[in-house]
Design a protein around this motif. Structure first.
Motif, PDB file in Angstrom:
ATOM      1  N   UNK A 563       0.815  -1.213   0.000  1.00  0.00           N
ATOM      2  CA  UNK A 563       0.000   0.000   0.000  1.00  0.00           C
ATOM      3  C   UNK A 563       0.854   1.271   0.000  1.00  0.00           C
ATOM      4  N   UNK A 564       2.072   1.190   0.526  1.00  0.00           N
ATOM      5  CA  UNK A 564       2.967   2.361   0.455  1.00  0.00           C
ATOM      6  C   UNK A 564       3.305   2.717  -0.982  1.00  0.00           C
ATOM      7  N   UNK A 565       3.307   1.705  -1.863  1.00  0.00           N
ATOM      8  CA  UNK A 565       3.704   1.930  -3.257  1.00  0.00           C
ATOM      9  C   UNK A 565       2.603   2.576  -4.083  1.00  0.00           C
ATOM     10  N   UNK A 567      -0.118   5.339  -3.339  1.00  0.00           N
ATOM     11  CA  UNK A 567      -0.849   6.291  -2.491  1.00  0.00           C
ATOM     12  C   UNK A 567      -2.282   6.528  -2.955  1.00  0.00           C
ATOM     13  N   UNK A 568      -2.523   6.451  -4.278  1.00  0.00           N
ATOM     14  CA  UNK A 568      -3.869   6.679  -4.801  1.00  0.00           C
ATOM     15  C   UNK A 568      -4.785   5.486  -4.564  1.00  0.00           C
ATOM     16  N   UNK A 569      -4.228   4.378  -4.062  1.00  0.00           N
ATOM     17  CA  UNK A 569      -4.991   3.151  -3.774  1.00  0.00           C
ATOM     18  C   UNK A 569      -5.741   2.645  -5.011  1.00  0.00           C
ATOM     19  N   UNK A 570      -5.042   2.675  -6.149  1.00  0.00           N
ATOM     20  CA  UNK A 570      -5.571   2.111  -7.392  1.00  0.00           C
ATOM     21  C   UNK A 570      -4.949   0.732  -7.568  1.00  0.00           C
ATOM     22  N   UNK A 571      -5.738  -0.325  -7.343  1.00  0.00           N
ATOM     23  CA  UNK A 571      -5.201  -1.680  -7.325  1.00  0.00           C
ATOM     24  C   UNK A 571      -6.110  -2.659  -8.043  1.00  0.00           C
ATOM     25  N   UNK A 572      -5.479  -3.718  -8.557  1.00  0.00           N
ATOM     26  CA  UNK A 572      -6.192  -4.913  -8.989  1.00  0.00           C
ATOM     27  C   UNK A 572      -5.670  -6.064  -8.134  1.00  0.00           C
ATOM     28  N   UNK A 573      -6.538  -6.640  -7.329  1.00  0.00           N
ATOM     29  CA  UNK A 573      -6.167  -7.692  -6.388  1.00  0.00           C
ATOM     30  C   UNK A 573      -6.733  -9.004  -6.918  1.00  0.00           C
ATOM     31  N   UNK A 597      -8.458   0.656   3.022  1.00  0.00           N
ATOM     32  CA  UNK A 597      -9.495   1.137   2.100  1.00  0.00           C
ATOM     33  C   UNK A 597     -10.850   1.359   2.775  1.00  0.00           C
ATOM     34  N   UNK A 598     -10.985   0.915   4.027  1.00  0.00           N
ATOM     35  CA  UNK A 598     -12.202   1.132   4.809  1.00  0.00           C
ATOM     36  C   UNK A 598     -13.459   0.754   4.018  1.00  0.00           C
ATOM     37  N   UNK A 599     -13.410  -0.407   3.399  1.00  0.00           N
ATOM     38  CA  UNK A 599     -14.573  -0.895   2.672  1.00  0.00           C
ATOM     39  C   UNK A 599     -14.719  -0.353   1.268  1.00  0.00           C
ATOM     40  N   UNK A 600     -13.840   0.547   0.859  1.00  0.00           N
ATOM     41  CA  UNK A 600     -13.972   1.149  -0.475  1.00  0.00           C
ATOM     42  C   UNK A 600     -13.259   0.296  -1.519  1.00  0.00           C
ATOM     43  N   UNK A 601     -13.712  -0.929  -1.648  1.00  0.00           N
ATOM     44  CA  UNK A 601     -13.208  -1.809  -2.694  1.00  0.00           C
ATOM     45  C   UNK A 601     -14.381  -2.619  -3.226  1.00  0.00           C
ATOM     46  N   UNK A 602     -14.250  -3.062  -4.448  1.00  0.00           N
ATOM     47  CA  UNK A 602     -15.326  -3.800  -5.097  1.00  0.00           C
ATOM     48  C   UNK A 602     -14.792  -5.157  -5.554  1.00  0.00           C
TER      49      UNK A 602
END
Length: 757
Positions: A563-565, A567-573, A597-602
């Motif tokens: 997550x440090x890499x 900062x915009x929290x744009x990820x594909x997991x 992300x406090x629940x802000x993921x889909x």
């Protein structure tokens, strides 16, 4: 099978002729660039006038840049082809090339004409009937994968020549039941949603074996690189995989991802200068992966910011310099209060402590010169000296500099507030039961961490090193001075570049080469480094997007590092909770992602398995029901060519069995999956078994994300017993095969595999 192999051979031969021709054009272009560069320098001698010198410099620079560009695309020159419904075929590569008639024959992947290669999907094919991926090794075409968007729009000959997953999908479409066509549409729709999901936020792609989640995620990376080029070209994309073998595998799926904006790495390689491949024992892995280890590392840093038990005493040239304990404690708290990383705060601490030592030196010198010791009767000489009070700021500064050159002073300072590297801090922490006991929060089993200071790094250590680097920082004074100088030099180069553009007439000709771009290009430092080069070497680099594959294997501390890499929290997991094998791995996606992300993921779920035969998936479903009943296996949509089987056989008999399996699958690849403890024993039976070889021997961890035509699982009981996650490991092992599965056992077959008995 024969028709399939004949089609592959014909396709490889046809594409090889095209690729060889393209490399010939590359060689010719390279020769022209070299000749032009020689001619520019052959102009030599004294060049009259500033404008002539400027023109020569620009010409030489552009020719050198062109030559470097041509040399850089030697590997993977052409990686794709798109077939339009109009019958036009277009080849896509890392650079644009023209033939002898100046017709474009290879399209640069960044050109508008290449757009369909990246953005076409099943629901929106952008005019394509097929997309073909070419896999090159040096200048040889070694593999092809087709994706079909309009099977009905292809000729029968083209259908027979389909290679890779497209051949499977075509076969599914030709199934006699309506279900087959529906399934293919479902596959394509599921993956399309993944690929076109927005750049913002975090997308979790949850899918079981054979659902194509990795391929979908990589297509998504290519799609994002194309549609958000401005953002991602500057910041780049990070792909994190479970091991180096897996990264090699996905590098063959989409060669375009080898471009200059993508960094591929493993968790064990995310700290520059460290390449960890060994795993910790399960108990130690659980502790190291616990988020409370951040407190442990922070405590270890504070523990190295010390105050002497009494006053600080430094012996120097016969003088005893004394700094009171209270003063040392006050300086430490002042340095801590600035909330800078340890090594940056050290500069403040050292500066203030040296001032105190300078005053202490004056006091010591005053005592040594006391008039009583001189036994002089002159009243004027018996007045008390005040050397400390006579010191002004300049005196203190000069004395501090002089004292800093003394080894005794440096040793004293380092004993109280040392300059630390992450490697030194973590290695000494893990070797010190006293420190671990002092800094570990209650309930954390720190005893599992103790090891010798010289022990090699493990994958679980890397997040600790990253945490230490955040807390330690570095004294960047010299770097900031260098940065100021670089800015001034860049301004001078930009002014020069404007003169170049004006004097050569480029500005008037409408060639919009910006002066700042030209200035950057001709800068000496960092010339030729790509975004990926710079990002891979910089631990603090902020990526535009991060893809984490086999993400269920990451520990909470590893997620903190990832997550440090971004900062915009744009990820594909990308992952499958049913396949979690790591002791510190995920039990739920929310557990890992919600702290950041406090629940802000889909979440997108891929439910259709189109790679693994139904016969094999029935065996896998038995395993999953026994060890992870809360997880549902994906639905397999095709029948296989052979029932999976169990064979009672000693390990020594493996070579004969593997030889028979290879003969049965024809030209294919076979994976031998073993317990960790038996890999070396089995590998000795199959020399030269790398990923490109017909037979490769792997542990379950190494096999994650990989697929083979045939798989031989050795010692299933050993796999079950090797960890608490042994059942999930067995589920992974039996789902690596796309055609044939054989389980080899020496003792009794585990009951969970009774279907094979």
């Amino acid at each position: 099978m024969a028709n399939r192999q004949d089609g592959l051979a014909e396709a490889l031969d046809s594409e090889q002729r095209t690729v060889s021709w393209l490399y010939g054009l590359l060689d010719a272009a390279r020769e022209r660039a070299e000749r032009s560069l020689r001619q520019v320098y052959a102009g030599g001698g004294a060049v009259a006038g500033r404008q002539a010198r400027v023109e020569r410099e620009v010409s030489a620079g552009e020719q050198a840049r062109r030559l470097a560009q041509l040399n850089a695309v030697e590997r993977g020159l052409c990686f794709g082809r798109i077939d339009h419904g109009s019958g036009q075929n277009v080849y896509i590569g890392r650079i644009g090339l023209r033939d002898e008639h100046h017709e474009s024959v290879l399209i640069d992947w960044r050109a508008p004409a290449a757009r369909p290669f990246y953005v076409a999907t099943a629901t929106d094919p952008d005019g394509l009937v097929r997309r073909r991926h070419l896999h090159l090794k040096d200048r040889r075409v070694v593999g092809i994968d087709d994706e079909v968007f309009d099977l009905d729009g292809m000729s029968e000959g083209d259908r027979r020549a389909l290679v890779g997953e497209a051949a499977l999908l075509a076969a599914l479409r030709r199934g006699r039941t309506g279900r087959m066509g529906d399934v293919v549409a479902t596959i394509q729709t599921e993956q399309d949603r993944v690929i076109r999901s927005s750049l913002q936020g975090a997308l979790v792609v949850q899918g079981g074996p054979g659902t194509g989640k990795t391929v979908a995620a990589l297509h998504r990376a290519a799609y994002l690189l194309y549609t958000h080029r401005d953002t991602l070209e500057r910041r780049g994309v990070l792909v994190v995989g479970p091991n180096a073998m897996f990264l090699r595998y996905i590098g063959q799926v989409l060669p375009a991802l080898g471009e200059t904006q993508v960094v591929m790495t493993t968790v064990g390689e995310m700290f520059p200068g460290v390449r960890a491949v060994a795993d910790d024992a399960p108990a130690a892995a659980v502790v190291k992966g616990d988020l409370r280890m951040a407190e442990v590392v922070a405590g270890a840093v504070r523990e190295r910011q010390r105050v002497a038990g009494g006053e600080l005493v430094v012996e120097l040239d016969g003088l005893r310099l004394r700094v009171p304990h209270e003063t040392c404690a006050r300086l430490r708290e002042r340095a801590r209060a600035v909330r800078l990383p340890h090594n940056m705060a050290r500069k403040l601490y050292v500066t203030e402590l040296l001032k105190e030592l300078a005053k202490a030196e004056a006091r010591a010198l005053e005592e040594s010169l006391h008039i009583d010791e001189l036994e002089v009767d002159d009243p004027e000489l018996t007045e008390p000296l005040d050397l400390e009070g006579d010191l002004d700021e300049l005196d203190i500064e000069l004395a501090s500099r002089r004292l800093w050159e003394e080894p005794e002073v440096r040793r004293a300072v380092d004993g109280l507030w040392p300059e630390l590297t992450p490697q030194r801090l973590v290695s000494e922490l893990l070797a010190s039961p006293r420190t671990l006991a002092a800094v570990a929060p209650q309930g954390l089993a720190w005893q599992e961490l103790v090891r010798p200071v010289e022990a090699p790094w493990t994958v679980g250590d890397v997040p600790l090193l990253d945490e230490a680097a955040e807390l330690l920082g570095e004294d960047d004074s010299a770097r900031r001075v260098a940065a100021r100088v670089a800015v001034e030099e860049l301004a001078e180069r930009e002014l020069y570049a404007r003169e170049v553009l004006t004097s050569t007439g480029v500005a008037e000709e409408g060639v919009f080469e910006r002066a700042d771009v030209l200035a950057e290009r001709h800068a000496d430092d960092g010339a030729g480094l790509t975004t990926a080069d710079r990002a891979a070497a910089d631990r603090t680099w902020a990526y535009g997007h991060v893809i984490v594959d086999e993400a269920q294997e990451l520990s909470p501390m590893a997620w903190r590092m990832v997550m440090r890499r971004v900062p915009a929290k744009s990820l594909t997991v990308v992952g499958d909770l049913a396949q979690t094998g790591a002791a510190a791995g995920a039990r739920s996606w929310g557990e890992m992602l919600d702290p950041y992300l406090e629940g802000r993921w889909r979440e997108e779920r891929l439910l259709v398995n189109y790679r693994t035969p139904a016969e094999i998936m029935r065996v896998a479903a038995d395993v999953l029901r026994a060890f992870a009943p809360e997880q549902e296996p994906p639905v397999s949509v095709r029948e296989g060519e052979a029932e999976p089987r169990a064979v009672r056989l000693p390990v020594s008999g493996l070579p004969d069995l593997v030889a028979r399996e290879l003969a049965d699958i024809g030209e294919g690849r076979l994976g031998v999956v073993t317990p960790d403890a038996r890999r070396a024993e089995v590998a000795r039976l199959f020399p030269d078994g790398d990923l490109d070889a017909p037979v490769v021997v792997l542990t379950v961890t190494q096999a994650k994300g990989l697929e083979f035509d045939a798989v031989v699982v050795v010692d299933p009981a050993g796999i079950l017993a090797q960890s608490e996650q042994g059942g999930r490991d067995l589920y992974v092992a039996v789902t690596r095969a796309t055609r044939r599965l054989t389980v080899v056992h020496e003792g009794e077959l585990p009951p969970v595999l009774s279907r094979l008995g």
